[in-house]
Write a protein that holds these residues in place. Structure first.
Motif, PDB file in Angstrom:
ATOM      1  N   ARG A  57      74.799 -16.904  68.335  1.00 58.78           N
ATOM      2  CA  ARG A  57      75.149 -17.691  67.216  1.00 58.78           C
ATOM      3  C   ARG A  57      75.740 -17.265  66.061  1.00 58.78           C
ATOM      4  O   ARG A  57      75.130 -17.277  64.898  1.00 58.78           O
ATOM      5  CB  ARG A  57      73.809 -18.700  67.118  1.00 58.78           C
ATOM      6  CG  ARG A  57      72.693 -17.723  66.594  1.00 58.78           C
ATOM      7  CD  ARG A  57      71.661 -18.708  66.260  1.00 58.78           C
ATOM      8  NE  ARG A  57      70.250 -18.128  66.470  1.00 58.78           N
ATOM      9  CZ  ARG A  57      69.316 -18.620  66.310  1.00 58.78           C
ATOM     10  NH1 ARG A  57      69.215 -19.961  66.476  1.00 58.78           N
ATOM     11  NH2 ARG A  57      67.918 -17.853  66.718  1.00 58.78           N
ATOM     12  N   ALA A  84      74.668 -27.460  77.848  1.00 55.34           N
ATOM     13  CA  ALA A  84      75.773 -27.524  77.024  1.00 55.34           C
ATOM     14  C   ALA A  84      76.931 -26.858  77.877  1.00 55.34           C
ATOM     15  O   ALA A  84      78.207 -27.449  78.021  1.00 55.34           O
ATOM     16  CB  ALA A  84      75.971 -27.432  75.562  1.00 55.34           C
ATOM     17  N   GLU A  85      76.636 -25.989  78.443  1.00 59.77           N
ATOM     18  CA  GLU A  85      77.514 -24.741  79.020  1.00 59.77           C
ATOM     19  C   GLU A  85      77.566 -25.111  80.628  1.00 59.77           C
ATOM     20  O   GLU A  85      78.231 -24.767  81.300  1.00 59.77           O
ATOM     21  CB  GLU A  85      77.232 -23.385  78.826  1.00 59.77           C
ATOM     22  CG  GLU A  85      77.194 -22.881  77.425  1.00 59.77           C
ATOM     23  CD  GLU A  85      78.619 -22.669  76.929  1.00 59.77           C
ATOM     24  OE1 GLU A  85      79.517 -22.643  77.828  1.00 59.77           O
ATOM     25  OE2 GLU A  85      78.749 -22.285  75.725  1.00 59.77           O
ATOM     26  N   LEU A 109      73.337 -15.597  74.980  1.00 61.61           N
ATOM     27  CA  LEU A 109      74.048 -16.407  74.141  1.00 61.61           C
ATOM     28  C   LEU A 109      74.004 -15.788  72.628  1.00 61.61           C
ATOM     29  O   LEU A 109      73.152 -14.962  72.148  1.00 61.61           O
ATOM     30  CB  LEU A 109      72.992 -17.622  73.741  1.00 61.61           C
ATOM     31  CG  LEU A 109      73.148 -18.376  75.319  1.00 61.61           C
ATOM     32  CD1 LEU A 109      71.537 -19.327  75.168  1.00 61.61           C
ATOM     33  CD2 LEU A 109      74.192 -19.413  75.243  1.00 61.61           C
ATOM     34  N   THR A 152      74.922 -21.796  65.654  1.00 67.68           N
ATOM     35  CA  THR A 152      74.569 -22.601  66.964  1.00 67.68           C
ATOM     36  C   THR A 152      74.905 -21.656  68.368  1.00 67.68           C
ATOM     37  O   THR A 152      76.017 -21.143  68.359  1.00 67.68           O
ATOM     38  CB  THR A 152      75.304 -23.732  66.909  1.00 67.68           C
ATOM     39  OG1 THR A 152      75.180 -24.507  65.946  1.00 67.68           O
ATOM     40  CG2 THR A 152      75.059 -24.488  68.383  1.00 67.68           C
ATOM     41  N   PHE A 153      73.886 -21.485  69.015  1.00 69.54           N
ATOM     42  CA  PHE A 153      73.951 -20.741  70.367  1.00 69.54           C
ATOM     43  C   PHE A 153      74.847 -21.321  71.263  1.00 69.54           C
ATOM     44  O   PHE A 153      75.284 -22.515  71.563  1.00 69.54           O
ATOM     45  CB  PHE A 153      72.924 -20.969  71.140  1.00 69.54           C
ATOM     46  CG  PHE A 153      71.458 -19.957  70.613  1.00 69.54           C
ATOM     47  CD1 PHE A 153      71.802 -18.465  70.464  1.00 69.54           C
ATOM     48  CD2 PHE A 153      70.321 -20.401  70.437  1.00 69.54           C
ATOM     49  CE1 PHE A 153      70.707 -17.698  70.098  1.00 69.54           C
ATOM     50  CE2 PHE A 153      69.252 -19.737  70.331  1.00 69.54           C
ATOM     51  CZ  PHE A 153      69.375 -18.185  69.817  1.00 69.54           C
ATOM     52  N   HIS A 154      76.094 -20.568  71.698  1.00 68.57           N
ATOM     53  CA  HIS A 154      76.753 -20.545  72.817  1.00 68.57           C
ATOM     54  C   HIS A 154      77.313 -19.355  73.499  1.00 68.57           C
ATOM     55  O   HIS A 154      77.050 -18.062  72.909  1.00 68.57           O
ATOM     56  CB  HIS A 154      78.186 -21.489  71.982  1.00 68.57           C
ATOM     57  CG  HIS A 154      78.985 -20.567  71.174  1.00 68.57           C
ATOM     58  ND1 HIS A 154      78.676 -20.811  69.769  1.00 68.57           N
ATOM     59  CD2 HIS A 154      79.811 -19.801  71.191  1.00 68.57           C
ATOM     60  CE1 HIS A 154      79.310 -19.903  69.342  1.00 68.57           C
ATOM     61  NE2 HIS A 154      80.183 -19.416  69.859  1.00 68.57           N
ATOM     62  N   LEU A 155      77.795 -19.441  74.665  1.00 66.15           N
ATOM     63  CA  LEU A 155      78.181 -18.195  75.377  1.00 66.15           C
ATOM     64  C   LEU A 155      79.544 -17.688  74.777  1.00 66.15           C
ATOM     65  O   LEU A 155      80.497 -18.621  74.334  1.00 66.15           O
ATOM     66  CB  LEU A 155      78.468 -18.612  76.814  1.00 66.15           C
ATOM     67  CG  LEU A 155      77.197 -18.974  77.660  1.00 66.15           C
ATOM     68  CD1 LEU A 155      77.596 -19.355  79.094  1.00 66.15           C
ATOM     69  CD2 LEU A 155      76.373 -17.765  77.766  1.00 66.15           C
ATOM     70  N   ARG A 156      79.755 -16.432  74.689  1.00 71.29           N
ATOM     71  CA  ARG A 156      80.912 -15.891  74.232  1.00 71.29           C
ATOM     72  C   ARG A 156      81.487 -14.566  75.360  1.00 71.29           C
ATOM     73  O   ARG A 156      80.806 -14.864  76.344  1.00 71.29           O
ATOM     74  CB  ARG A 156      80.883 -15.293  72.904  1.00 71.29           C
ATOM     75  CG  ARG A 156      80.228 -16.269  71.763  1.00 71.29           C
ATOM     76  CD  ARG A 156      80.107 -15.958  70.299  1.00 71.29           C
ATOM     77  NE  ARG A 156      81.536 -15.275  69.894  1.00 71.29           N
ATOM     78  CZ  ARG A 156      81.487 -14.383  69.058  1.00 71.29           C
ATOM     79  NH1 ARG A 156      80.393 -13.888  68.505  1.00 71.29           N
ATOM     80  NH2 ARG A 156      82.698 -13.899  68.422  1.00 71.29           N
ATOM     81  N   ARG A 173      80.465 -17.432  81.300  1.00 71.41           N
ATOM     82  CA  ARG A 173      80.467 -19.043  81.696  1.00 71.41           C
ATOM     83  C   ARG A 173      79.320 -19.084  82.824  1.00 71.41           C
ATOM     84  O   ARG A 173      79.077 -18.327  83.466  1.00 71.41           O
ATOM     85  CB  ARG A 173      81.748 -19.504  82.044  1.00 71.41           C
ATOM     86  CG  ARG A 173      82.366 -18.907  83.413  1.00 71.41           C
ATOM     87  CD  ARG A 173      83.703 -19.488  83.762  1.00 71.41           C
ATOM     88  NE  ARG A 173      83.906 -18.919  85.273  1.00 71.41           N
ATOM     89  CZ  ARG A 173      83.377 -19.827  86.037  1.00 71.41           C
ATOM     90  NH1 ARG A 173      82.680 -20.601  86.168  1.00 71.41           N
ATOM     91  NH2 ARG A 173      83.668 -19.226  87.615  1.00 71.41           N
ATOM     92  N   ALA A 228      71.720 -25.101  74.575  1.00 71.26           N
ATOM     93  CA  ALA A 228      73.005 -24.455  74.889  1.00 71.26           C
ATOM     94  C   ALA A 228      73.426 -24.091  76.416  1.00 71.26           C
ATOM     95  O   ALA A 228      74.571 -24.580  76.691  1.00 71.26           O
ATOM     96  CB  ALA A 228      73.013 -23.266  74.003  1.00 71.26           C
ATOM     97  N   GLU A 285      66.499 -24.467  71.493  1.00 70.95           N
ATOM     98  CA  GLU A 285      67.854 -24.144  71.068  1.00 70.95           C
ATOM     99  C   GLU A 285      68.742 -23.754  72.302  1.00 70.95           C
ATOM    100  O   GLU A 285      69.885 -23.918  72.666  1.00 70.95           O
ATOM    101  CB  GLU A 285      68.314 -23.655  69.956  1.00 70.95           C
ATOM    102  CG  GLU A 285      67.791 -24.441  68.717  1.00 70.95           C
ATOM    103  CD  GLU A 285      67.664 -23.581  67.362  1.00 70.95           C
ATOM    104  OE1 GLU A 285      67.292 -24.075  66.344  1.00 70.95           O
ATOM    105  OE2 GLU A 285      67.891 -22.283  67.319  1.00 70.95           O
TER     106      GLU A 285
END
Length: 193
Positions: free
Chosen positions: A94, A135-136, A92, A98-102, A106, A132, A128
């Protein structure tokens, strides 16, 4: 590996630092564990990951479908954990806070995830990162870390398996002891503050 063997690896790589540090959590400490130094040697990183995998109960290990780590700190140990477990290792990021996959990463809906960190102090980054993953579409079934320096107080909402627990006091900004406040501050962590 015994606790003393693990600490010996940190000392041998100059990963246990002394001074006045602001941790990623915002708390202050007289000691800092620079896990990137202990992990810079691939053989040592693999050895620590193998020892950490053994801390996770077999019934949980057998469910893990993917490892996810927050960058930067968890990236190397997460990758090594993925290798040991025979699963992919994602991370992840940020860049905007905010943490998310890039990077095309996936998770499949309901995919069972092992969260892997280098150090847990308050558990904020872990919580956090776990949110994330939810959310994914993934499901964090446990977390593992090289070091728990929360004194056992970090509540991550999932089973937590550290390789070693190190009781190093940390202080809120308004509670720094005078002897620590007299030392110039270094902020070695990756979180912007």
């Amino acid at each position: 590996m015994t606790d003393e063997e693990i600490l010996s690896e940190f000392r041998a790589s100059a990963a246990l630092l002394e001074g006045h540090f602001v941790l990623s959590s915002g708390r202050h400490s007289a000691q800092y564990l620079q896990c990137a130094r202990v992990l810079m040697n691939a053989e040592r990183a693999g050895q620590l990951a193998r020892a950490l995998v053994q801390k996770i109960p077999r019934e949980i290990r057998n469910q893990i479908e993917v490892v996810v780590s927050p960058a930067m700190g968890g990236l190397i140990i997460g990758h090594e954990m993925g290798r040991c477990l025979g699963v992919d290792a994602l991370f992840l990021e940020r860049p905007e806070g905010t943490f998310h996959l890039r990077r095309g990463f996936r998770l499949d809906p309901g995919q069972k995830v092992l969260m892997v960190e280098d150090v847990v102090t308050t558990g904020l980054s872990s919580r956090e990162a776990i949110e994330a993953v939810k959310a994914e579409g993934g499901q964090v079934i446990a977390e593992a870390s090289l070091v728990d320096r929360s004194n056992g107080s970090a509540d991550l909402g999932v089973p937590f398996f550290p390789l070693i627990e190190i009781a190093v006091p940390s202080y809120a900004e308004d509670d720094i002891p005078p002897e620590l406040a007299a030392i110039p501050v270094t902020k070695p962590g990756s979180r912007k503050g």
